[in-house]
Design an enzyme around this catalytic site. Structure first.
Site, PDB file in Angstrom:
ATOM      1  N   THR A  20      38.704  41.852  46.036  1.00  0.00           N
ATOM      2  CA  THR A  20      38.168  40.900  47.017  1.00  0.00           C
ATOM      3  C   THR A  20      38.416  41.489  48.393  1.00  0.00           C
ATOM      4  OG1 THR A  20      38.731  39.033  45.598  1.00  0.00           O
ATOM      5  CG2 THR A  20      38.292  38.546  47.909  1.00  0.00           C
TER       6      THR A  20
ATOM      7  N   LYS B 156      44.350  34.569  52.092  1.00  0.00           N
ATOM      8  CA  LYS B 156      43.621  35.841  52.268  1.00  0.00           C
ATOM      9  C   LYS B 156      42.111  35.587  52.237  1.00  0.00           C
ATOM     10  CE  LYS B 156      42.242  39.998  49.844  1.00  0.00           C
ATOM     11  NZ  LYS B 156      42.249  40.843  48.672  1.00  0.00           N
TER      12      LYS B 156
ATOM     13  N   LYS C 160      31.765  35.220  46.803  1.00  0.00           N
ATOM     14  CA  LYS C 160      33.185  34.975  46.474  1.00  0.00           C
ATOM     15  C   LYS C 160      33.882  34.190  47.594  1.00  0.00           C
ATOM     16  CE  LYS C 160      37.522  35.837  45.175  1.00  0.00           C
ATOM     17  NZ  LYS C 160      38.190  35.380  44.001  1.00  0.00           N
TER      18      LYS C 160
ATOM     19  N   LEU D 252      41.741  46.811  43.955  1.00  0.00           N
ATOM     20  CA  LEU D 252      42.763  47.123  44.960  1.00  0.00           C
ATOM     21  C   LEU D 252      43.010  45.928  45.872  1.00  0.00           C
ATOM     22  CD1 LEU D 252      41.315  50.675  45.623  1.00  0.00           C
ATOM     23  CD2 LEU D 252      43.555  50.196  44.609  1.00  0.00           C
ATOM     24  N   PRO D 253      44.120  45.955  46.630  1.00  0.00           N
ATOM     25  CA  PRO D 253      44.472  44.758  47.417  1.00  0.00           C
ATOM     26  C   PRO D 253      43.448  44.371  48.487  1.00  0.00           C
ATOM     27  CG  PRO D 253      46.375  46.203  47.174  1.00  0.00           C
ATOM     28  CD  PRO D 253      45.192  46.952  46.640  1.00  0.00           C
TER      29      PRO D 253
END
Ligand code: NAD
Length: 292
Positions: free
Chosen positions: A95, A245, A170, A66-67
């Protein structure tokens, strides 16, 4: 017995990942808010569900792609926890911020489920090709159960540590990538102003101490080094908006543990500037245009 996986979030990344689960013999129950995404998932061999809870009912495992953190928290809290069968395994591959990842995993564990955060490195081509790298946070037992599912979608699956450490790995990695890309671009731009041919500077620096992945695997100049998005007017690749982001997530996480990340902060400011110029859709190596 066939393992059934509910897959929620079949966008640019999730679509290819779900298709690879099908190819590897999993029964996939798909849900996305987008009709387009559902049609593609069906064409790839997944079964369409009418909602997230419907997809999750009876599934052995749930994968979400998902976003952002708010979507992940809402989907698990409002849909997944209430519908999942006892002992189901949850894998969030989105992420998202470390704090939300830890909160959702804690809530899942408190309800008797197992859950890992398993964000990916690699873009849409790697998602389609089944060659993603997964960095996984969670208990040893949850990781052991998650690994074969992740193996079906990736080329490397690495246990980073406890809950949230996958997201930590990450964003630290992508902060490093953002900073080295900016540094590589400014060095190329300055070398040119000092009278060096870009290819010559590449030939020297790529075998010297300034070498980095940003230079030798993802060179930001067209016609220099391997084929990269720079050779295609910075189309495709890893978008400025997605780099921004990840840099925002990195500075947020840094603040939460009092880590000093001046290079990450500088990279974030530069990518924000580039995004503000309407370049959010271009590849992140296009930051060289700001620095030339
Ligand atoms: P995307 O926007 O293409 O896909 C997200 C999908 O989630 C969309 O199809 C959307 O309809 C769906 N969705 C949103 N809310 C939902 C809900 N409540 N229920 C069901 N579906 C819902 O995004 P993407 O590019 O596939 O990225 C997904 C994640 O992977 C993000 O966290 C991103 O940062 C990360 N990521 C992306 C890339 C990349 O190159 N695109 C690379 C690495 C990691």
């Amino acid at each position: 017995m066939t393992t059934t996986i509910a897959f929620i979030g079949l966008g640019n990344m999730g679509g290819g990942m779900a298709a690879n689960l099908v190819k590897n013999g999993y029964a996939v129950r798909a849900f996305d808010l987008s009709e387009d995404a559902l049609v593609k998932a069906e064409a790839a061999g997944a079964t369409r569900s009418t909602g997230a809870a419907d997809a999750v009912a009876g599934a052995d495992a749930v994968v979400t792609m998902l976003p952002a953190g708010k979507h992940v928290e809402a989907v698990y809290t409002n849909e997944v926890f209430g519908a999942a069968k006892p002992g189901a395994l949850f894998l969030d591959c989105s992420t998202i911020d470390v704090a939300t990842a830890r909160r959702v995993i804690e809530a899942a564990v408190a309800k008797g489920f197992e859950m890992v955060d398993a964000p990916v490195s690699g873009g849409i081509a790697a998602a389609n090709g089944g060659t993603l790298t997964f960095m996984v946070g969670g208990e040893d037992a949850a990781f052991a159960k998650a690994k074969p599912i992740l193996d079906a979608m990736g080329k490397a699956v690495i246990h980073a540590g406890g809950a949230g450490t996958g997201q930590g790995a990450k964003i630290c990695n992508n902060m490093l990538l953002g900073a080295t890309m900016v540094a590589t671009c400014e060095a190329f731009a300055m070398a040119q102003k000092l009278g060096l041919d870009p290819q010559t500077f590449y030939d020297i620096s790529s075998v010297s101490s300034g070498q980095s992945w940003s230079m030798t695997s993802y060179c930001p100049l067209p016609g220099v080094g391997p084929q990269t998005p720079a050779d295609n007017d910075y189309q495709g690749g890893f978008a400025v908006a997605l780099m921004l982001k990840d840099l925002k997530l990195a500075t947020e996480a840094a603040a939460s543990v009092n880590a000093s990340v001046p290079m990450g902060n500088a990279a974030e400011a530069l990518y924000q500037l580039l995004a503000n110029k309407g370049e959010g859709g271009r590849d992140f190596s296009s930051i060289i245009k700001l620095l030339s």
